[in-house]
Design a protein around this motif. Structure first.
Motif, PDB file in Angstrom:
ATOM      1  N   TYR A  16      -6.055  14.433  -8.287  1.00 17.68           N
ATOM      2  CA  TYR A  16      -5.106  13.921  -7.288  1.00 17.68           C
ATOM      3  C   TYR A  16      -5.863  13.203  -6.170  1.00 17.68           C
ATOM      4  O   TYR A  16      -5.495  12.089  -5.776  1.00 17.68           O
ATOM      5  CB  TYR A  16      -4.269  15.077  -6.719  1.00 17.68           C
ATOM      6  CG  TYR A  16      -3.561  14.742  -5.432  1.00 17.68           C
ATOM      7  CD1 TYR A  16      -2.390  13.996  -5.432  1.00 17.68           C
ATOM      8  CD2 TYR A  16      -4.083  15.158  -4.203  1.00 17.68           C
ATOM      9  CE1 TYR A  16      -1.745  13.680  -4.246  1.00 17.68           C
ATOM     10  CE2 TYR A  16      -3.436  14.844  -3.019  1.00 17.68           C
ATOM     11  CZ  TYR A  16      -2.279  14.099  -3.038  1.00 17.68           C
ATOM     12  OH  TYR A  16      -1.645  13.781  -1.858  1.00 17.68           O
ATOM     13  N   CYS A  17      -6.927  13.823  -5.671  1.00 17.56           N
ATOM     14  CA  CYS A  17      -7.696  13.224  -4.570  1.00 17.56           C
ATOM     15  C   CYS A  17      -8.356  11.918  -5.014  1.00 17.56           C
ATOM     16  O   CYS A  17      -8.372  10.941  -4.257  1.00 17.56           O
ATOM     17  CB  CYS A  17      -8.741  14.205  -4.049  1.00 17.56           C
ATOM     18  SG  CYS A  17      -8.027  15.586  -3.131  1.00 17.56           S
ATOM     19  N   THR A  19      -7.206   9.937  -7.317  1.00 17.06           N
ATOM     20  CA  THR A  19      -6.105   8.982  -7.439  1.00 17.06           C
ATOM     21  C   THR A  19      -5.715   8.443  -6.065  1.00 17.06           C
ATOM     22  O   THR A  19      -5.513   7.228  -5.896  1.00 17.06           O
ATOM     23  CB  THR A  19      -4.883   9.638  -8.127  1.00 17.06           C
ATOM     24  OG1 THR A  19      -5.277  10.060  -9.435  1.00 17.06           O
ATOM     25  CG2 THR A  19      -3.713   8.683  -8.208  1.00 17.06           C
ATOM     26  N   GLN A  20      -5.607   9.330  -5.079  1.00 17.64           N
ATOM     27  CA  GLN A  20      -5.258   8.888  -3.727  1.00 17.64           C
ATOM     28  C   GLN A  20      -6.322   7.926  -3.186  1.00 17.64           C
ATOM     29  O   GLN A  20      -5.993   6.913  -2.577  1.00 17.64           O
ATOM     30  CB  GLN A  20      -5.104  10.088  -2.782  1.00 17.64           C
ATOM     31  CG  GLN A  20      -3.955  11.032  -3.139  1.00 17.64           C
ATOM     32  CD  GLN A  20      -2.604  10.367  -3.136  1.00 17.64           C
ATOM     33  OE1 GLN A  20      -2.193   9.765  -4.119  1.00 17.64           O
ATOM     34  NE2 GLN A  20      -1.900  10.490  -2.043  1.00 17.64           N
ATOM     35  N   TYR A  95     -10.756  11.568   0.960  1.00 15.11           N
ATOM     36  CA  TYR A  95     -10.216  12.005  -0.328  1.00 15.11           C
ATOM     37  C   TYR A  95     -11.338  12.120  -1.376  1.00 15.11           C
ATOM     38  O   TYR A  95     -11.353  13.052  -2.179  1.00 15.11           O
ATOM     39  CB  TYR A  95      -9.132  11.051  -0.837  1.00 15.11           C
ATOM     40  CG  TYR A  95      -7.741  11.378  -0.354  1.00 15.11           C
ATOM     41  CD1 TYR A  95      -7.092  12.544  -0.768  1.00 15.11           C
ATOM     42  CD2 TYR A  95      -7.055  10.529   0.499  1.00 15.11           C
ATOM     43  CE1 TYR A  95      -5.809  12.845  -0.347  1.00 15.11           C
ATOM     44  CE2 TYR A  95      -5.767  10.820   0.931  1.00 15.11           C
ATOM     45  CZ  TYR A  95      -5.150  11.978   0.507  1.00 15.11           C
ATOM     46  OH  TYR A  95      -3.873  12.279   0.932  1.00 15.11           O
ATOM     47  N   GLU A 116      -4.581  16.464   4.734  1.00 12.19           N
ATOM     48  CA  GLU A 116      -3.488  15.505   4.872  1.00 12.19           C
ATOM     49  C   GLU A 116      -2.764  15.659   6.202  1.00 12.19           C
ATOM     50  O   GLU A 116      -2.300  14.663   6.771  1.00 12.19           O
ATOM     51  CB  GLU A 116      -2.525  15.628   3.687  1.00 12.19           C
ATOM     52  CG  GLU A 116      -3.154  15.130   2.403  1.00 12.19           C
ATOM     53  CD  GLU A 116      -2.212  15.064   1.219  1.00 12.19           C
ATOM     54  OE1 GLU A 116      -2.587  14.384   0.246  1.00 12.19           O
ATOM     55  OE2 GLU A 116      -1.113  15.655   1.266  1.00 12.19           O
ATOM     56  N   PHE A 125       0.463   5.585   2.974  1.00 18.30           N
ATOM     57  CA  PHE A 125       0.916   5.259   1.632  1.00 18.30           C
ATOM     58  C   PHE A 125       2.285   4.604   1.699  1.00 18.30           C
ATOM     59  O   PHE A 125       3.093   4.931   2.558  1.00 18.30           O
ATOM     60  CB  PHE A 125       0.969   6.529   0.763  1.00 18.30           C
ATOM     61  CG  PHE A 125      -0.400   7.106   0.504  1.00 18.30           C
ATOM     62  CD1 PHE A 125      -1.142   6.675  -0.579  1.00 18.30           C
ATOM     63  CD2 PHE A 125      -0.937   8.040   1.363  1.00 18.30           C
ATOM     64  CE1 PHE A 125      -2.412   7.183  -0.813  1.00 18.30           C
ATOM     65  CE2 PHE A 125      -2.213   8.563   1.138  1.00 18.30           C
ATOM     66  CZ  PHE A 125      -2.946   8.131   0.047  1.00 18.30           C
ATOM     67  N   GLU A 128       3.999   5.768  -2.653  1.00 22.55           N
ATOM     68  CA  GLU A 128       3.332   6.918  -3.237  1.00 22.55           C
ATOM     69  C   GLU A 128       3.590   8.160  -2.391  1.00 22.55           C
ATOM     70  O   GLU A 128       3.729   8.095  -1.179  1.00 22.55           O
ATOM     71  CB  GLU A 128       1.817   6.684  -3.333  1.00 22.55           C
ATOM     72  CG  GLU A 128       1.437   5.474  -4.160  1.00 22.55           C
ATOM     73  CD  GLU A 128       1.407   4.186  -3.355  1.00 22.55           C
ATOM     74  OE1 GLU A 128       1.647   4.213  -2.121  1.00 22.55           O
ATOM     75  OE2 GLU A 128       1.170   3.148  -3.961  1.00 22.55           O
ATOM     76  N   THR A 130       2.424  12.004  -1.157  1.00 22.04           N
ATOM     77  CA  THR A 130       1.296  12.905  -0.974  1.00 22.04           C
ATOM     78  C   THR A 130       1.753  14.333  -1.217  1.00 22.04           C
ATOM     79  O   THR A 130       2.965  14.619  -1.201  1.00 22.04           O
ATOM     80  CB  THR A 130       0.742  12.786   0.453  1.00 22.04           C
ATOM     81  OG1 THR A 130       1.778  13.148   1.360  1.00 22.04           O
ATOM     82  CG2 THR A 130       0.243  11.384   0.754  1.00 22.04           C
ATOM     83  N   ASP A 139       7.832  11.421   3.148  1.00 23.84           N
ATOM     84  CA  ASP A 139       6.732  10.589   2.673  1.00 23.84           C
ATOM     85  C   ASP A 139       6.343   9.626   3.772  1.00 23.84           C
ATOM     86  O   ASP A 139       6.786   9.740   4.896  1.00 23.84           O
ATOM     87  CB  ASP A 139       7.065   9.885   1.352  1.00 23.84           C
ATOM     88  CG  ASP A 139       8.255   8.939   1.479  1.00 23.84           C
ATOM     89  OD1 ASP A 139       8.531   8.466   2.592  1.00 23.84           O
ATOM     90  OD2 ASP A 139       8.910   8.672   0.470  1.00 23.84           O
TER      91      ASP A 139
END
Length: 141
Positions: A16-17, A19-20, A95, A116, A125, A128, A130, A139
């Motif tokens: 996930y990190c 990807t972020q 990240y 975060e 973002f 997307e 989080t 979001d």
């Protein structure tokens, strides 16, 4: 942490990190291109203003003053864009560091949530989501 069905593994959190960080890198590329275009505009406007001033009779004309104000406004926008790029870069690096931590077996979901929260990550973002956004029902929009 327990073995609940909703449990997220460190490997999944690390992915996930990563990807972020990749999403943020895309945002960085876009914003860097926008900054580059803006800097080219400033350079061209400056060259045009210099040419106009060198051709004038020595006293500033209203058009020249407006051109200088326009250039100064664009320079402020360029600085704001650079500041934004720096913020995105810092978040992406954070990240990436988190992903490394998680891969090494340190950190957990709480670590990611704290990061975060501390960085106000959801605001960086577009569409997307989080983990913080999911946890709070909001979001970056």
């Amino acid at each position: 942490m327990s073995d609940d069905a909703g449990e997220i593994s460190q490997a999944e959190l690390a992915e996930y990190c990563r990807t972020q960080a990749a999403i943020l890198a895309g945002h960085l590329d876009q914003r860097s291109a926008e900054l580059s275009d803006l800097l080219e505009e400033i350079e061209q406007d400056t060259a045009d203003a210099r040419a106009t001033l060198s051709e004038s009779s020595g006293r500033p004309e209203p058009d020249a003053e407006a051109a200088v104000e326009n250039i100064e406004a664009k320079q402020k926008r360029a600085q704001a864009k650079q500041d934004e790029i720096d913020e995105y870069r810092t978040l992406a690096e954070g990240y990436t560091d988190l992903a490394e931590q998680l891969t090494e077996g340190t950190g957990d979901l709480e670590t990611v949530l704290e990061f975060e929260i501390d960085t106000d990550a959801p605001t960086y973002f577009d569409a997307e989501t989080t983990i913080l956004g999911v946890a709070t029902g909001s979001d970056g929009n």
